[in-house]
Design a protein around this motif. Structure first.
Motif, PDB file in Angstrom:
ATOM      1  N   ASN A   1     -12.205   9.057  -6.725  1.00  0.00           N
ATOM      2  CA  ASN A   1     -12.226   7.750  -7.380  1.00  0.00           C
ATOM      3  C   ASN A   1     -12.266   6.626  -6.336  1.00  0.00           C
ATOM      4  O   ASN A   1     -12.275   6.887  -5.133  1.00  0.00           O
ATOM      5  N   ALA A   2     -12.261   5.376  -6.813  1.00  0.00           N
ATOM      6  CA  ALA A   2     -12.455   4.245  -5.909  1.00  0.00           C
ATOM      7  C   ALA A   2     -11.159   3.689  -5.345  1.00  0.00           C
ATOM      8  O   ALA A   2     -11.190   2.860  -4.431  1.00  0.00           O
ATOM      9  N   PHE A   3     -10.019   4.099  -5.872  1.00  0.00           N
ATOM     10  CA  PHE A   3      -8.759   3.511  -5.419  1.00  0.00           C
ATOM     11  C   PHE A   3      -8.438   3.915  -3.973  1.00  0.00           C
ATOM     12  O   PHE A   3      -8.864   4.964  -3.500  1.00  0.00           O
ATOM     13  N   ARG A   4      -7.679   3.062  -3.313  1.00  0.00           N
ATOM     14  CA  ARG A   4      -7.251   3.328  -1.938  1.00  0.00           C
ATOM     15  C   ARG A   4      -5.816   3.847  -1.878  1.00  0.00           C
ATOM     16  O   ARG A   4      -5.416   4.447  -0.893  1.00  0.00           O
ATOM     17  N   ASN A   5      -5.081   3.558  -2.918  1.00  0.00           N
ATOM     18  CA  ASN A   5      -3.685   3.968  -2.995  1.00  0.00           C
ATOM     19  C   ASN A   5      -3.450   4.631  -4.340  1.00  0.00           C
ATOM     20  O   ASN A   5      -3.859   4.067  -5.362  1.00  0.00           O
ATOM     21  N   PRO A   6      -2.898   5.833  -4.372  1.00  0.00           N
ATOM     22  CA  PRO A   6      -2.342   6.658  -3.290  1.00  0.00           C
ATOM     23  C   PRO A   6      -3.423   7.187  -2.330  1.00  0.00           C
ATOM     24  O   PRO A   6      -4.547   7.453  -2.751  1.00  0.00           O
ATOM     25  N   ARG A   7      -3.017   7.344  -1.087  1.00  0.00           N
ATOM     26  CA  ARG A   7      -3.937   7.843  -0.070  1.00  0.00           C
ATOM     27  C   ARG A   7      -4.222   9.333  -0.280  1.00  0.00           C
ATOM     28  O   ARG A   7      -3.444  10.033  -0.937  1.00  0.00           O
ATOM     29  N   PRO A   8      -5.332   9.812   0.288  1.00  0.00           N
ATOM     30  CA  PRO A   8      -5.657  11.244   0.152  1.00  0.00           C
ATOM     31  C   PRO A   8      -4.543  12.171   0.593  1.00  0.00           C
ATOM     32  O   PRO A   8      -4.367  13.253   0.031  1.00  0.00           O
ATOM     33  N   ALA A   9      -3.773  11.745   1.603  1.00  0.00           N
ATOM     34  CA  ALA A   9      -2.668  12.589   2.077  1.00  0.00           C
ATOM     35  C   ALA A   9      -1.607  12.779   1.000  1.00  0.00           C
ATOM     36  O   ALA A   9      -0.987  13.840   0.896  1.00  0.00           O
ATOM     37  N   ILE A  10      -1.393  11.749   0.177  1.00  0.00           N
ATOM     38  CA  ILE A  10      -0.442  11.858  -0.936  1.00  0.00           C
ATOM     39  C   ILE A  10      -0.991  12.781  -2.005  1.00  0.00           C
ATOM     40  O   ILE A  10      -0.291  13.648  -2.534  1.00  0.00           O
ATOM     41  N   LEU A  11      -2.278  12.617  -2.327  1.00  0.00           N
ATOM     42  CA  LEU A  11      -2.901  13.456  -3.352  1.00  0.00           C
ATOM     43  C   LEU A  11      -2.849  14.932  -2.961  1.00  0.00           C
ATOM     44  O   LEU A  11      -2.676  15.810  -3.813  1.00  0.00           O
ATOM     45  N   ALA A  12      -2.988  15.188  -1.648  1.00  0.00           N
ATOM     46  CA  ALA A  12      -3.033  16.577  -1.174  1.00  0.00           C
ATOM     47  C   ALA A  12      -1.691  17.283  -1.316  1.00  0.00           C
ATOM     48  O   ALA A  12      -1.628  18.516  -1.289  1.00  0.00           O
ATOM     49  N   LYS A  13      -0.618  16.530  -1.490  1.00  0.00           N
ATOM     50  CA  LYS A  13       0.709  17.145  -1.594  1.00  0.00           C
ATOM     51  C   LYS A  13       0.964  17.769  -2.966  1.00  0.00           C
ATOM     52  O   LYS A  13       1.947  18.469  -3.148  1.00  0.00           O
ATOM     53  N   GLY A  14       0.103  17.480  -3.921  1.00  0.00           N
ATOM     54  CA  GLY A  14       0.260  18.084  -5.239  1.00  0.00           C
ATOM     55  C   GLY A  14       0.827  17.133  -6.269  1.00  0.00           C
ATOM     56  O   GLY A  14       1.237  16.002  -5.964  1.00  0.00           O
ATOM     57  N   THR A  15       0.864  17.600  -7.500  1.00  0.00           N
ATOM     58  CA  THR A  15       1.204  16.746  -8.638  1.00  0.00           C
ATOM     59  C   THR A  15       2.633  16.211  -8.580  1.00  0.00           C
ATOM     60  O   THR A  15       2.868  15.022  -8.794  1.00  0.00           O
ATOM     61  N   LEU A  16       3.605  17.083  -8.302  1.00  0.00           N
ATOM     62  CA  LEU A  16       5.003  16.647  -8.315  1.00  0.00           C
ATOM     63  C   LEU A  16       5.249  15.539  -7.293  1.00  0.00           C
ATOM     64  O   LEU A  16       5.911  14.539  -7.584  1.00  0.00           O
ATOM     65  N   ALA A  17       4.699  15.733  -6.082  1.00  0.00           N
ATOM     66  CA  ALA A  17       4.868  14.718  -5.033  1.00  0.00           C
ATOM     67  C   ALA A  17       4.147  13.428  -5.406  1.00  0.00           C
ATOM     68  O   ALA A  17       4.640  12.323  -5.134  1.00  0.00           O
ATOM     69  N   LEU A  18       2.974  13.545  -6.032  1.00  0.00           N
ATOM     70  CA  LEU A  18       2.212  12.365  -6.428  1.00  0.00           C
ATOM     71  C   LEU A  18       2.963  11.565  -7.481  1.00  0.00           C
ATOM     72  O   LEU A  18       3.067  10.332  -7.389  1.00  0.00           O
ATOM     73  N   LEU A  19       3.509  12.243  -8.496  1.00  0.00           N
ATOM     74  CA  LEU A  19       4.248  11.535  -9.538  1.00  0.00           C
ATOM     75  C   LEU A  19       5.499  10.872  -8.976  1.00  0.00           C
ATOM     76  O   LEU A  19       5.847   9.751  -9.359  1.00  0.00           O
ATOM     77  N   GLU A  20       6.167  11.560  -8.052  1.00  0.00           N
ATOM     78  CA  GLU A  20       7.362  10.970  -7.433  1.00  0.00           C
ATOM     79  C   GLU A  20       6.989   9.733  -6.628  1.00  0.00           C
ATOM     80  O   GLU A  20       7.697   8.719  -6.650  1.00  0.00           O
ATOM     81  N   TYR A  21       5.859   9.794  -5.916  1.00  0.00           N
ATOM     82  CA  TYR A  21       5.400   8.635  -5.147  1.00  0.00           C
ATOM     83  C   TYR A  21       5.109   7.456  -6.073  1.00  0.00           C
ATOM     84  O   TYR A  21       5.503   6.317  -5.784  1.00  0.00           O
ATOM     85  N   LEU A  22       4.441   7.721  -7.178  1.00  0.00           N
ATOM     86  CA  LEU A  22       4.102   6.642  -8.112  1.00  0.00           C
ATOM     87  C   LEU A  22       5.363   6.012  -8.682  1.00  0.00           C
ATOM     88  O   LEU A  22       5.446   4.774  -8.804  1.00  0.00           O
ATOM     89  N   ARG A  23       6.356   6.842  -9.019  1.00  0.00           N
ATOM     90  CA  ARG A  23       7.617   6.295  -9.554  1.00  0.00           C
ATOM     91  C   ARG A  23       8.297   5.393  -8.535  1.00  0.00           C
ATOM     92  O   ARG A  23       8.918   4.389  -8.911  1.00  0.00           O
TER      93      ARG A  23
END
Length: 606
Positions: free
Chosen positions: A579-601
């Motif tokens: 997608n076009a967004f810059r945040n979350p960064r690819p490194a965050i996305l690569a950590k998986g769903t649980l880490a991504l949701l925690e980052y967003l919270r």
């Protein structure tokens, strides 16, 4: 000579005068606290708790010393004892022993400070029910806490604890204990005395083993020991008859004991360990499971007894050593999501795996011996001769096969129509699955309406549909609808009546936004909307889908991911790449769903 006027100060009115103290708490806040019994001083950059806090129910308020007793509007002496004190998110390094003056205190929240110890006076707070001292700098478990015998909830996560003593066993009324994200290497046997604890989180420590006494915690329903160094799980774990969720991911487990009495276990997360097998005996004790995660292990065989897990809905087998699956898995009606990526599969072609769970199950059923497949007693014979082939020259299907399998596969025939005799046979056989993919349909075939009473799965993928007929709402028993690879820009509102829909595929279309009707499909579990032109994510909409486990929004035009999406904790697989967004960064996305949701919270502005 005229006197000169003093130069104007542009900062006048905004400068801090000498007598001001930026950390002073306004008297009106204390006044309100005396009425409500609650005082919130969080996020004020306090380095010291004002003395007025400790004496809030003792001293006469300064503003009331000159007030007449006849003033009925401000009876400060008719005050409420302070029961709730919140000092979170400050810069506190210590608390005064004067906290003993707050004898009625039931809730104390001091998380996110810089405390290295707690005052011994806390032991005198006999009414304390909830204590949150997380995200501080405690290196030792404060012994004074163990004297708070009324404590029900204790949060001490994200500190620097290296040891917890036997005194933890004195908190016999405790129901929730979170000691995650510390430096613990073991747990005391006395933790087994906490028989009322229903939630225990010991994740992200350095635990190498667990005490057998954990098996005595009869009330335990949720246990999380993710991210430790545990190599053996004590067999006593099998005694936890009320356990519902067990998280043991990212450890060093090589063997799983029999969970023989865990009759209420619904979720078992064993990913990222060193397990080599899951035996038939294991499975025979896990009949209540709805989620089984054994990804990133070394499992080479799934036993045929997997079918005893009649309620299993999600099975994650990613990155193991599997070369095949039991054919009987195709008959597991509750199973809605199977993940097989990263296995050296030989008995199932890659293209079948890529099509998703429904196609995998159909393939497995097709590989079973005919004697193992239930055959309908309603044999339907075609009037087209001995062969039983109907549907016209070059496009025929076998009437006997349709009735036997309860499925009509009319895919890849390069047609835009289905003859009436096919629908007649399908209706007589009461078929539940129709595959019309890889054709030239521009709409739902009108003759298919005769199946609305039974149809559960419909595949209209890879056709030429630009507008979906509102009649789709008549197929109220649909559980799977595949509309991928068409030319759709919207979905009809009539789809709201598809109350049973669990899987929806709308990938490779022309949607610019998520159709609003999707948010009305409350039983939806898997939503694939990748490779469209969607620009925004409606976090509230997805939050309202309580069963949603898989959400694929890859390869769209999303330029911003709302932090509130992190509150959708029901999602187990969230795909946002491309997608076009810059945040979350690819490194965050690569950590998986649980880490991504925690980052967003963590990005939500409170």
């Amino acid at each position: 000579m005229a006197s000169r006027k003093p130069a104007r100060n542009p900062k006048f009115g905004f400068q801090q005068t000498r007598g001001d103290n930026p950390k002073t708490v306004h008297p009106s806040i204390f006044k309100q606290a005396r009425k409500s019994g609650q005082l919130n001083l969080s996020g004020r950059s306090l380095t010291k708790v004002p003395d007025e806090v400790w004496r809030i129910n003792i001293d006469v308020p300064e503003e009331s010393k000159t007030v007449s007793l006849d003033n009925t509007d401000d009876r400060w002496w008719e005050q409420t004892d302070l029961t709730k004190l919140i000092l979170a998110s400050n810069w506190l390094t210590e608390l005064s022993e004067d906290i003993k003056e707050l004898s009625a205190l039931s809730v104390l929240d001091i998380h996110d400070n810089r405390l290295e110890s707690l005052p011994q006076a806390i032991r005198s707070l006999s009414n304390l029910v909830k204590l949150d001292v997380s995200r501080n700098r405690l290196k030792e478990f404060p012994s004074c806490i163990s004297r708070c015998h009324s404590l029900v909830s204790l949060h001490i996560e994200h500190n620097e604890l290296m040891h917890i003593g036997p005194e933890i066993g004195d908190l016999r009324k405790l129901e929730e204990l979170d000691i995650s994200n510390n430096q613990l290497t073991n747990l005391p046997p006395e933790i087994g005395y906490l028989t009322k604890v229903s939630r225990l989180n010991v994740s992200n420590n350095k635990l190498q083993s667990l005490p057998p006494e954990l098996g005595c915690m009869d009330g335990l329903r949720f246990f999380d020991a993710t991210h430790n160094q545990i190599s053996v799980l004590p067999s006593d774990f099998g005694n936890l008859m009320h356990l519902e969720q067990l998280y043991l991911r990212h450890n060093k487990l090589q063997y799983l004991p029999l969970l023989s009495k865990c009759q209420n276990l619904k979720e078992l997360h064993l990913g990222n360990n060193q397990l080599k097998e899951l035996t038939a005996e294991h499975l025979n004790h896990l009949e209540t499971l709805s989620v089984l995660d054994i990804r990133d292990n070394k499992v080479s065989v799934i036993p045929d007894e997997i079918v005893v897990l009649t309620g299993l809905q999600r099975l994650d087998l990613t990155n193991n050593d599997l070369t095949g699956l039991p054919y009987a898995m195709g008959t597991m009606t509750a199973l809605k999501a199977v993940v097989l990526d990263g296995n050296p599969m030989k008995s199932i072609r890659r293209d079948i795996i890529m099509r998703g769970t429904t196609e995998i199950k159909k393939y497995l059923v097709s590989r079973m011996e005919n004697t193992d497949i239930p055959v309908s007693n309603k044999g339907v014979h075609s009037g087209q001769g001995e062969s039983g082939i109907i549907g016209g020259s070059g496009q025929g299907v076998n009437a006997h096969d349709i009735c036997q399998s309860k499925a009509l596969d009319y895919s890849n025939k390069k047609t835009s129509d289905v003859s009436d005799d096919v629908w007649t046979v399908a209706q007589k056989g009461e078929i539940t699955s129709v595959n019309l993919s890889k054709n030239a349909f521009t709409d739902i075939p009108p003759g298919m309406i005769c199946l609305s009473e039974w149809l559960k799965e419909l595949n209209m993928g890879m056709n030429r549909i630009t507008v979906l007929n509102p009649d789709i709402g008549l197929y109220i028993k649909l559980t799977m609808l595949d509309l991928r690879n068409n030319q759709l820009t919207s979905l009809p509102n009539e789809m709201y009546s598809l109350f049973q829909l669990r899987e929806l595929y709308i990938s490779y279309n022309r949607f610019t936004s998520m159709p609003s009707v999707v948010y009305q499909l409350k039983k939806l579990e898997n939503l694939f909307a990748d490779t469209n032109k969607i620009t925004q994510i409606d976090a509230d909409g997805f939050k309202g889908l309580p069963m949603l486990a898989t959400l694929d929004l890859q390869n769209n035009n999303i330029d911003q991911v709302p932090p509130e999406l992190g509150n959708c904790t029901q999602i187990m697989s969230l795909q946002l790449n491309g997608n076009a967004f810059r945040n979350p960064r690819p490194a965050i996305l690569a950590k998986g769903t649980l880490a991504l949701l925690e980052y967003l919270r963590s990005r939500i502005v409170s």
